[in-house]
Design an enzyme around this catalytic site. Structure first.
Site, PDB file in Angstrom:
ATOM      1  N   GLU A 144      -0.997  -0.471  18.529  1.00 56.89           N
ATOM      2  CA  GLU A 144      -2.020  -1.516  18.500  1.00 56.89           C
ATOM      3  C   GLU A 144      -3.132  -1.047  17.563  1.00 56.89           C
ATOM      4  OE1 GLU A 144      -3.641  -2.116  22.346  1.00 56.89           O
ATOM      5  OE2 GLU A 144      -1.695  -2.320  23.332  1.00 56.89           O
TER       6      GLU A 144
ATOM      7  N   ASP B  64     -14.472  -2.684  25.939  1.00 56.37           N
ATOM      8  CA  ASP B  64     -14.351  -1.342  25.378  1.00 56.37           C
ATOM      9  C   ASP B  64     -15.254  -0.367  26.122  1.00 56.37           C
ATOM     10  OD1 ASP B  64     -12.757  -2.582  23.572  1.00 56.37           O
ATOM     11  OD2 ASP B  64     -14.070  -2.296  21.844  1.00 56.37           O
TER      12      ASP B  64
END
Length: 265
Positions: free
Chosen positions: A49, A60
């Site tokens: 990815e 995140d």
């Protein structure tokens, strides 16, 4: 280009889970991202990815935020992301882009899907795009011949899991816990149950991400999931390395450990 279907079929034939590694484009440098991802593939990653750096992340954790900040400071743009995908796809690994929706929307959905396919990318993971708003992106992806991967979470209802799974192609991303990304001491206890619940709604592979950082944790997840997704642990190895050569050695070492774990199912 290696398709996701081929990746998971190969893993099944070898009685193991697929190993999915994540790195942001432009980190530690634009060229270094390709080198690091290639090292991960050499050591056992089946899927890569490539993260599209974004200034306003939602899921995140601090490790990925640090890497993304460095990437943005390096001047990484969408064109660089596509070049990174192209470089990594040459290794033979199935290569996706993980991105929030806003960059695709600003770039243009049809243009993004077309450019990604032309770069050798096999699809996208869009963590903040809801099924209710995903119609145009799903259509653009179908026309470009790329996969669409969405997320289910431990808090997802049965109805929601079914709706999300219906939007997925390639595989379903099962978040192991509620919260942001990052390696942890243990994988969320809800992960196995979430995989079972998701399989009741789809025949697609189900991959587990968030919290995996060691070979032992990879083996734990591989016992019930079709794929093991690791991001922050790879990034931490690069952040802690004194130089690029040491960083490449470190991510290669970790990928080999995780790949071995994926075979101990």
């Amino acid at each position: 280009m290696t398709s996701l279907a081929a990746v998971f079929e190969k893993a099944r034939s070898e009685d193991r889970a697929a190993l999915v590694g994540y790195l942001p484009a432009g980190f530690p440098t634009k060229e270094g991202a390709v080198a690091a991802a290639s090292a991960m593939v050499d050591a056992g990653c089946d899927v890569i990815e490539i993260g599209l750096p974004y200034s306003d992340p939602l899921m995140d954790g601090p490790t990925i935020q640090d890497a993304v900040h460095r990437s943005l400071s390096n001047g990484t743009r969408i064109a660089d992301v596509m070049r990174t995908v192209e470089g990594v796809a040459r290794t033979g690994a199935a290569t996706l882009v993980m991105t929030y929706w806003n960059p695709i929307d600003q770039y243009g959905a049809e243009r993004f899907a077309r450019d990604l396919a032309n770069a050798g990318g096999v699809g996208t993971i869009t963590p903040d795009l809801t099924p209710e708003e995903a119609g145009p992106w799903r259509e653009a992806s179908r026309e470009a011949g790329i996969e669409t991967v969405f997320l289910v979470a431990p808090s997802s209802t049965e109805e929601r899991i079914g709706i999300v799974a219906d939007c997925c192609t390639g595989f379903v991303y099962a978040a192991s816990l509620m919260g942001v990304t990052g390696a942890r001491e243990s994988v969320g206890l809800a992960a196995e149950g979430l995989v079972k619940r998701t399989r009741a709604h789809t025949t697609l592979p189900v991959c587990v991400g968030l919290g995996v950082g060691t070979g032992a944790q990879a083996a734990e997840v591989a016992a019930y999931a079709d794929g093991v997704i690791v991001g922050s642990a790879f990034i931490r190895r690069l952040l802690d390395a004194p130089d690029e050569s040491a960083g490449l050695f470190a991510v290669r070492e970790l990928a080999a450990e995780l790949a071995a774990g994926c075979r101990r199912r």
